[in-house]
Scaffold this motif. Structure first.
Motif, PDB file in Angstrom:
ATOM      1  N   PRO A 134       0.711  -1.089   0.125  1.00 55.61           N
ATOM      2  CA  PRO A 134       0.085   0.030   0.036  1.00 55.61           C
ATOM      3  C   PRO A 134       0.849   1.373  -0.012  1.00 55.61           C
ATOM      4  O   PRO A 134       2.052   1.174   0.268  1.00 55.61           O
ATOM      5  CB  PRO A 134      -0.694  -0.066   1.335  1.00 55.61           C
ATOM      6  CG  PRO A 134      -0.039  -0.722   2.106  1.00 55.61           C
ATOM      7  CD  PRO A 134       0.964  -1.909   1.479  1.00 55.61           C
ATOM      8  N   GLY A 135       0.253   2.376  -0.209  1.00 59.23           N
ATOM      9  CA  GLY A 135       0.835   3.652  -0.275  1.00 59.23           C
ATOM     10  C   GLY A 135       1.036   4.233   1.111  1.00 59.23           C
ATOM     11  O   GLY A 135       0.591   3.528   2.265  1.00 59.23           O
ATOM     12  N   ASN A 136       1.866   5.329   1.155  1.00 56.69           N
ATOM     13  CA  ASN A 136       2.324   6.019   2.455  1.00 56.69           C
ATOM     14  C   ASN A 136       0.927   6.202   3.499  1.00 56.69           C
ATOM     15  O   ASN A 136       1.263   6.126   4.400  1.00 56.69           O
ATOM     16  CB  ASN A 136       2.803   7.363   2.316  1.00 56.69           C
ATOM     17  CG  ASN A 136       4.079   7.105   1.498  1.00 56.69           C
ATOM     18  OD1 ASN A 136       4.821   5.954   1.532  1.00 56.69           O
ATOM     19  ND2 ASN A 136       4.561   8.170   0.916  1.00 56.69           N
ATOM     20  N   ALA A 182      -1.483   4.265   4.036  1.00 59.79           N
ATOM     21  CA  ALA A 182      -1.879   3.001   4.748  1.00 59.79           C
ATOM     22  C   ALA A 182      -0.772   2.257   5.101  1.00 59.79           C
ATOM     23  O   ALA A 182      -0.746   0.863   5.151  1.00 59.79           O
ATOM     24  CB  ALA A 182      -2.812   2.258   3.632  1.00 59.79           C
ATOM     25  N   ALA A 183       0.514   2.738   5.476  1.00 58.90           N
ATOM     26  CA  ALA A 183       1.789   1.963   5.692  1.00 58.90           C
ATOM     27  C   ALA A 183       1.428   0.997   6.821  1.00 58.90           C
ATOM     28  O   ALA A 183       0.423   1.457   7.743  1.00 58.90           O
ATOM     29  CB  ALA A 183       2.601   3.103   6.102  1.00 58.90           C
ATOM     30  N   GLY A 184       1.742  -0.183   6.800  1.00 59.17           N
ATOM     31  CA  GLY A 184       1.379  -1.213   7.798  1.00 59.17           C
ATOM     32  C   GLY A 184       0.210  -1.857   7.513  1.00 59.17           C
ATOM     33  O   GLY A 184      -0.127  -3.258   8.348  1.00 59.17           O
ATOM     34  N   GLY A 185      -0.569  -1.637   6.873  1.00 58.62           N
ATOM     35  CA  GLY A 185      -1.909  -2.315   6.646  1.00 58.62           C
ATOM     36  C   GLY A 185      -1.754  -3.418   5.488  1.00 58.62           C
ATOM     37  O   GLY A 185      -0.784  -3.303   4.882  1.00 58.62           O
ATOM     38  N   TYR A 186      -2.683  -4.322   5.952  1.00 54.51           N
ATOM     39  CA  TYR A 186      -2.821  -5.421   4.661  1.00 54.51           C
ATOM     40  C   TYR A 186      -3.883  -5.127   3.570  1.00 54.51           C
ATOM     41  O   TYR A 186      -4.670  -4.228   4.007  1.00 54.51           O
ATOM     42  CB  TYR A 186      -2.946  -6.738   5.461  1.00 54.51           C
ATOM     43  CG  TYR A 186      -1.877  -7.385   6.312  1.00 54.51           C
ATOM     44  CD1 TYR A 186      -1.108  -6.644   6.835  1.00 54.51           C
ATOM     45  CD2 TYR A 186      -1.535  -8.854   6.005  1.00 54.51           C
ATOM     46  CE1 TYR A 186       0.441  -7.312   7.459  1.00 54.51           C
ATOM     47  CE2 TYR A 186      -0.658  -9.175   6.457  1.00 54.51           C
ATOM     48  CZ  TYR A 186       0.528  -8.699   7.119  1.00 54.51           C
ATOM     49  OH  TYR A 186       1.679  -9.120   7.824  1.00 54.51           O
ATOM     50  N   PRO A 194      -0.012  -9.485   3.127  1.00 54.70           N
ATOM     51  CA  PRO A 194       0.880  -8.248   3.371  1.00 54.70           C
ATOM     52  C   PRO A 194       1.429  -7.367   2.549  1.00 54.70           C
ATOM     53  O   PRO A 194       1.062  -7.568   1.107  1.00 54.70           O
ATOM     54  CB  PRO A 194       2.083  -9.127   3.706  1.00 54.70           C
ATOM     55  CG  PRO A 194       1.933 -10.302   3.002  1.00 54.70           C
ATOM     56  CD  PRO A 194       0.825 -10.654   2.829  1.00 54.70           C
ATOM     57  N   PRO A 195       1.723  -6.376   2.835  1.00 51.68           N
ATOM     58  CA  PRO A 195       2.367  -5.272   1.694  1.00 51.68           C
ATOM     59  C   PRO A 195       3.214  -5.925   0.897  1.00 51.68           C
ATOM     60  O   PRO A 195       4.069  -6.689   1.369  1.00 51.68           O
ATOM     61  CB  PRO A 195       2.742  -4.066   2.766  1.00 51.68           C
ATOM     62  CG  PRO A 195       2.429  -4.406   3.960  1.00 51.68           C
ATOM     63  CD  PRO A 195       1.974  -5.582   4.318  1.00 51.68           C
ATOM     64  N   ALA A 196       3.092  -5.182  -0.664  1.00 46.98           N
ATOM     65  CA  ALA A 196       4.302  -5.807  -1.427  1.00 46.98           C
ATOM     66  C   ALA A 196       5.641  -5.386  -0.956  1.00 46.98           C
ATOM     67  O   ALA A 196       5.638  -4.476  -0.174  1.00 46.98           O
ATOM     68  CB  ALA A 196       3.986  -5.357  -2.647  1.00 46.98           C
ATOM     69  N   GLY A 216      -4.357  12.193  -4.345  1.00 48.78           N
ATOM     70  CA  GLY A 216      -3.930  12.446  -3.102  1.00 48.78           C
ATOM     71  C   GLY A 216      -3.006  11.225  -2.374  1.00 48.78           C
ATOM     72  O   GLY A 216      -2.274  11.208  -1.681  1.00 48.78           O
ATOM     73  N   GLN A 217      -3.467  10.127  -2.859  1.00 47.87           N
ATOM     74  CA  GLN A 217      -2.762   8.875  -2.427  1.00 47.87           C
ATOM     75  C   GLN A 217      -1.405   8.435  -3.313  1.00 47.87           C
ATOM     76  O   GLN A 217      -1.302   8.693  -4.289  1.00 47.87           O
ATOM     77  CB  GLN A 217      -3.668   7.597  -2.388  1.00 47.87           C
ATOM     78  CG  GLN A 217      -5.002   7.950  -1.291  1.00 47.87           C
ATOM     79  CD  GLN A 217      -6.002   6.629  -1.534  1.00 47.87           C
ATOM     80  OE1 GLN A 217      -6.161   6.061  -2.549  1.00 47.87           O
ATOM     81  NE2 GLN A 217      -6.700   6.502  -0.401  1.00 47.87           N
ATOM     82  N   SER A 218      -0.621   7.803  -2.519  1.00 45.71           N
ATOM     83  CA  SER A 218       0.728   7.454  -3.434  1.00 45.71           C
ATOM     84  C   SER A 218       0.292   6.740  -4.507  1.00 45.71           C
ATOM     85  O   SER A 218      -0.422   5.642  -4.355  1.00 45.71           O
ATOM     86  CB  SER A 218       1.659   6.710  -2.440  1.00 45.71           C
ATOM     87  OG  SER A 218       2.032   7.497  -1.395  1.00 45.71           O
TER      88      SER A 218
END
Length: 142
Positions: free
Chosen positions: A62-64, A66-70, A87-89, A128-130
């Motif tokens: 995920p982008g910045n 949502a860091a840490g989210g699955y 898990p995040p890529a 606005g999202q990465s």
């Protein structure tokens, strides 16, 4: 008046208003043609460069924001303990990789289901999202 005498009259300097308007109109058309040709020459390389950069841009999953989210199967960000979430890529995906995945292939280094979830996440990106600008660029017709 014949064409020859009309030509001679113009050379001798006796113009009427319609002759002057025609000359100004022709001159303006030539100038506009030159400006247009210059714009085309300038824009084409820029478009080619843009097309290349679209395929090289990157989308984090995920982008910045949502860091840490699955990533859930539907592409939503979920807590790490959510069953069936991925898990995040471990890396960012290029525009070219995402474009291929949107056409049925899997993202590199992912399973089919994981790739599907990541593509669903990418499709849900908002301004606005990465990665949104990269994704939006992929949607533009060429």
């Amino acid at each position: 008046m014949t064409d020859k005498s009309n030509h001679d009259q113009k050379l001798s300097g006796s113009f009427d208003a319609s002759d002057n308007a025609a000359v100004v109109t022709r001159r303006r058309a030539l100038i506009m043609g030159a400006v247009t040709a210059s714009a085309v020459i300038s824009i084409k390389p820029a478009l080619a460069q843009t097309a290349g950069s679209v395929l090289n841009c990157e989308i984090p999953v995920p982008g910045n924001h949502a860091a840490g989210g699955y990533i859930g199967a539907d592409g939503k960000i979920v807590p790490p303990d959510t069953p069936g979430a991925f898990p995040p890529a471990g890396r960012h995906f290029t525009g070219e990789e995402v474009k291929r995945a949107m056409n049925g292939r899997s993202l590199p280094g992912t399973s089919y289901e994981q790739s599907k979830a990541y593509v669903n996440y990418i499709r849900r990106l908002q301004s606005g999202q990465s990665g949104f600008t990269c994704y939006a660029s992929l949607q533009m017709p060429r």
